[in-house]
Scaffold this active site. Structure first.
Site, PDB file in Angstrom:
ATOM      1  N   TYR A 108       0.840  -1.194   0.000  1.00  0.00           N
ATOM      2  CA  TYR A 108       0.000   0.000   0.000  1.00  0.00           C
ATOM      3  C   TYR A 108       0.886   1.259   0.000  1.00  0.00           C
ATOM      4  CZ  TYR A 108      -2.683   3.589   2.663  1.00  0.00           C
ATOM      5  OH  TYR A 108      -3.260   4.739   3.130  1.00  0.00           O
ATOM      6  N   ASP A 163      -1.328  -6.285   9.492  1.00  0.00           N
ATOM      7  CA  ASP A 163      -2.400  -5.338   9.234  1.00  0.00           C
ATOM      8  C   ASP A 163      -3.536  -6.115   8.595  1.00  0.00           C
ATOM      9  OD1 ASP A 163      -2.556  -2.030   7.648  1.00  0.00           O
ATOM     10  OD2 ASP A 163      -4.119  -3.358   8.388  1.00  0.00           O
ATOM     11  N   ILE A 171      -6.772  -5.300   8.029  1.00  0.00           N
ATOM     12  CA  ILE A 171      -7.952  -4.471   7.808  1.00  0.00           C
ATOM     13  C   ILE A 171      -8.885  -4.996   6.728  1.00  0.00           C
ATOM     14  CG2 ILE A 171      -6.703  -2.424   8.542  1.00  0.00           C
ATOM     15  CD1 ILE A 171      -6.990  -1.354   5.728  1.00  0.00           C
ATOM     16  N   LYS A 192     -12.775  -0.820   5.787  1.00  0.00           N
ATOM     17  CA  LYS A 192     -12.927  -1.627   4.578  1.00  0.00           C
ATOM     18  C   LYS A 192     -14.078  -2.607   4.699  1.00  0.00           C
ATOM     19  CE  LYS A 192      -9.303   0.464   3.192  1.00  0.00           C
ATOM     20  NZ  LYS A 192      -9.354   1.449   2.101  1.00  0.00           N
TER      21      LYS A 192
END
Lengths: 469, 447
Positions: free
Chosen positions: A145, A231, A233, A274
């Site tokens: 990202y 992470d 998410i 998300k």
């Protein structure tokens, strides 16, 4: 003496300039079904817009909650005053239950080990402040990202050393790549404090395999003082097998003795941006079994607390287990359908996607459309897609991919019709390429080319950039 | 294994401040359930005007349900809205509110405003933007204990205290500023600016025109920044006719009058709705600056501390109701003034004086005459007695870095009137007992 700080005047908020260009162009000429049917379609935004109706209907059935009422009584005063950085306990309870549910209840979480933060952007930065000194490094598998360049490095002074993943094995993390990254860091004289992975991956849209998770855990376990941040998410966006395995599950299965050091060195980041599609509400969290990390991160969360108004609203929503169960199932069904639509649409144009089972995007292989196996060619292709095909997608180089020709294309931030139109545009584009017979007729659009080159070299500070994942 | 930041106790939480909190939590006063418990007077919260806000909410229930004026749902839009430039309607409402509230003397504009999750985030972000690790800001004492964490912890910036004295009402003087600057030089610290809180916490006073002139002269001379934390600006209650004719002068007004473009670029203001509206839980703060680069950098940094869009929407509607906010400000100030008078009278009755104040949610109280000796040890002892024997949690001046022992901050807006009366009774009983025992023990106190 300089007037402002180094941080304020450097460019290491890391916002990639080509990435911007796409945004800018989109903002100038945004697609609208009625008002601007020839405009640019936004496919660079990893947002989940598919399940708002489910949230809206819940809200309609529970009007008291937005009205600051609990059991018919106003709790406005209580909420207005609530700024305890330990967070609303009813919210943390509901959140850990939700996280457990996403993981099939194969793992449970303790609310006392959770720290609430204003979005996972804040969570990731806070973890850097807690785990690393200025000049230390974290290893990240590529592609990753683009926002991490800012979130992990900017104000913390921490460095990122990439773990290069390759299309040869579907971008899986290998032990060799991990070792290589570690050695690279050593060569650069950087002290490696840990590894940060996104699972499911952005931009790949794949979940980490058990094998990869074990490699990561073994590596971290084998190095003193090294941490692993996962992470997660996108964990609620998994819509297909092989299913999601959280790093916490691996720890549970392999290290039954909670006193083992590894438990203190693995941390999970989560957010509702998300899965629930609520990036505007700024709800993120850090989960860690390390008491010291929880204590320090809790105090640091003062710099980015979640609005009590929002904590309350979501605490009641997530406590509605009937709702969350249905939501997760429905949401996944819709994501699966959309992904299929994109994959088959692209397939018809001869473009393959990395096989994915999660996320709000596909990782698309356009290497065969490149003039040459270079990032320059990738940029050129990208600009054509933005300006000529009028689709804003994300080039792999902005995600630090080591191979040119890959693009991230989002599918959950637009209507079905718009997605279908985007597929049509792709199709025409690819057809036009093959009819060119390698003689790129698009080059005749010299105006656009010069425009792009000119723009890239000028540093326009007034672009409207946005949060994006 | 963890960073130094995570291990150090330099998030600066003062231990006596903590202790007071802890004791209170163990034994909190309740009129019925625990009438002998500790009364919390260490919390600078404004609890006086919630009824007004609740009234507005009841009449505007659509806003809470995230419905726009035409009853169309804004939910989707808000759920997705994470633009660090902030909700335009909210920023517009804020600047109009600030302009009105400050007597229309300066016009504030949206493009100079950066929204942050509370003033805590705003202050830290400004430090990140204006100073590098090892640089320093001058802060007049006494100051808000939280600054030790907010300004220093993760930024690596140092605070050089500028000592203010009771001899002149703790006012900022040119001499004191110069002295602090020299101290910075001695400590080998590059001074990047001065940070003031106006109105002051813990003093409860607004800066005079003279002080502002000294501050500006100093910043111009040394080529440094001024950060003015104005979070208590709407708690000024010395207005005679309207909220817009108070003695509060914002740094933005003062710098406007200077007509000096250089200093203009080095003046930055922090504001928040936590004190004026009493909504600290909603996390609404902001930075206001004429410096484009600061605004640009701070805007990007606000990614780490954005305000919930749900909250931005609610408050933009509330603040754009000009009629309501004007009435609110007026009534709120009236109630604050009344409460403060109650506290001042009650303390006077107990033989205790306060610094004359015209703002804030607290008084700066002079208990030097009750100290056994002119020392911080004696102050701590007195503080402990007041906490454990009298049952009042108040803030010791040393936790605010006051250079003179014997001063305490006592809050008046976070408890009911009855509770305040009770607190005053307890105080009177305490000071009476001291007089009584001094009569018996021949200990000398200055009364």
């Amino acid at each position: 003496m300089r007037l402002l700080s180094t941080k304020a005047t450097c460019n290491s908020h890391g916002q990639d300039s080509s990435y911007f260009l796409g945004w800018q162009e989109y903002e100038k000429n945004p697609y609208d079904e009625i008002l601007n049917p020839k405009g640019i379609i936004q496919m660079g935004l990893a947002e989940n817009q598919l399940s708002f109706d489910l949230l809206e209907s819940w809200l309609a059935k529970n009007p008291d909650v937005s009205g600051f009422k609990r059991d018919g009584k106003s709790i406005f005063r209580e909420l207005a005053l609530f700024q305890d950085y330990h967070g609303l306990s009813s919210f943390k309870k509901a959140l850990v239950d939700f996280m457990a549910e996403i993981r099939g209840n194969r793992v449970t979480f303790d609310p006392d080990h959770m720290v609430l933060t204003a979005g996972s952007t804040s969570a990731n930065e806070t973890l850097m402040f807690c785990l690393a000194e200025q000049g230390d490094a974290f290893l990240l598998p590529t592609p990753y990202y683009p926002g991490f360049d800012r979130d992990l490095k900017w104000r913390t002074g921490v460095e990122i050393v990439p773990i290069h993943c390759s299309s040869a094995n579907n971008f899986k993390i290998t032990e060799a790549a991990l070792q290589q990254a570690y050695q690279e860091a050593e060569k650069l004289n950087l002290n490696v404090k840990g590894i940060l992975v996104t699972n499911p991956s952005n931009p790949l849209g794949t979940t980490l395999s058990l094998e990869e998770l074990n490699i990561l855990v073994d590596f971290v376990n084998g190095h003193k003082n090294m941490h692993l941040i996962s992470d997660e998410i996108y964990s609620g966006t998994v819509f297909n097998s092989p299913g999601f395995v959280s790093v916490m599950e691996v720890l549970n299965n392999r290290f039954s003795n909670r006193d083992q050091a590894i438990w203190d060195r693995v941390h999970v980041v989560y957010s509702l941006s998300k899965d629930l599609g609520l990036p505007g509400f700024r709800v993120g969290c850090i989960y860690s079994e390390n008491d010291k990390v929880v204590a320090a991160a809790t105090k640091m969360s003062s710099f980015g607390l979640v609005s009590s108004q929002t904590q309350y609203l979501l605490s009641t929503m997530l406590a509605d287990k009937k709702f969350t169960k249905n939501y997760l199932v429905d949401n996944q069904k819709r994501l699966k359908r959309r992904q299929k639509m994109l994959v088959s649409g692209l397939m018809k144009t001869g473009m393959k996607c990395l096989e994915s089972n999660a996320g709000l995007f596909c990782w698309v292989d356009m290497r065969h459309l490149l003039k040459s196996n270079t990032f320059e060619a990738e940029m050129e292709l990208w600009k054509r897609i933005v300006y000529d095909v009028k689709l804003n997608i994300s080039p792999g180089s902005s995600c630090h991919c080591s191979e040119p020709g890959w693009f991230r294309v989002c599918f959950a931030n637009m209507s079905e019709e718009t997605l279908k139109l985007a597929m049509k545009r792709f199709k025409s584009f690819v057809l036009s390429l093959s009819s060119d017979n390698g003689e790129n007729k698009a080059y005749s659009k010299r105006n656009s080319l010069t425009k792009w080159v000119f723009r890239l070299s000028s540093n326009d500070h007034r672009h409207r950039d946005q949060e994006e994942r | 294994m963890l960073s130094r930041k995570a291990n150090k106790d330099s998030h600066g939480q003062d231990s006596s401040y903590f202790e007071g909190w802890q004791e209170y939590e163990k034994n909190p006063y309740h009129p019925i359930q625990n009438p002998l418990g500790i009364i919390q007077m260490g919390l600078a919260e404004n609890q006086l005007s919630f009824d007004l806000l609740e009234y507005w909410l009841r009449r505007n229930s659509n806003t809470m349900a995230l419905l726009k004026k035409d009853a169309v749902s804004a939910f989707r839009e808000l759920a997705l809205f994470q633009d660090y430039h902030g909700l335009p309607a909210f920023k517009d409402a804020l600047v109009k509110f600030m302009t009105r509230m400050r007597g229309n003397k300066t016009k504030y504009s949206s493009d100079k405003l950066v929204l942050t999750a509370g003033a805590t985030a705003a202050n830290e972000i400004l430090m990140f933007c204006l100073a590098d690790p090892g640089h320093a800001f001058i802060v007049p004492t006494p100051y808000y204990p939280g600054f030790d964490r907010d300004l220093k912890w993760r930024t690596g910036v140092e605070i050089v205290p500028m000592h203010c004295s009771s001899s002149n009402g703790f006012r900022i003087t040119r001499e004191a500023l110069e002295e602090a600057y020299e101290l910075g030089q001695e400590l080998n610290l590059k001074i990047k600016g001065v940070l003031v809180t106006n109105p002051s916490n813990p003093l409860g006073t607004t800066m005079t025109k003279t002080e502002l002139i000294h501050l500006l002269d100093f910043a111009i001379d040394k080529n440094i920044h001024i950060v003015s934390d104005e979070i208590y600006s709407a708690t000024v209650f010395d207005s005679s006719s309207s909220p817009t004719t108070t003695s509060f002068i914002s740094i933005m007004e003062a710098v406007k009058e200077r007509n000096n473009n250089n200093i203009r670029e080095r003046v930055h203001m922090v504001y928040s709705l936590s004190k004026d509206l009493g909504v600290p839980g909603f996390r609404v703060g902001m930075i206001y600056s004429n410096n484009e680069i600061v605004v640009a950098a701070a805007t990007k940094m606000s990614s780490f501390a954005l305000v919930s869009s749900q909250t931005q929407f609610l408050l933009s509607n509330l603040l754009s109701d000009a009629k309501f906010t004007e009435k609110y400000m007026e009534e709120n100030q009236r109630r604050l003034k009344r409460r403060r008078e109650m506290l001042v009278r009650g303390l006077r009755n107990a033989g205790i004086g306060c610094l004359r104040s015209n703002a804030g949610l607290f008084c700066w109280v002079d208990m030097r005459h009750l100290l056994k000796s002119d020392s911080f040890e004696a102050e701590k002892e007195l503080w402990k007695r007041i906490l454990c024997e009298v049952g009042l949690n108040i803030s010791a001046g040393s936790s605010c870095h006051c250079s003179q022992p014997g001063w305490f901050r006592i809050c008046f807006a976070n408890i009911s009137e009855d509770t305040l009366q009770l607190a005053m009774q307890r105080m009177k009983a305490f000071t009476n007992s001291i007089v009584f025992s001094s009569a018996n023990n021949h200990t000398i106190y200055n009364m």
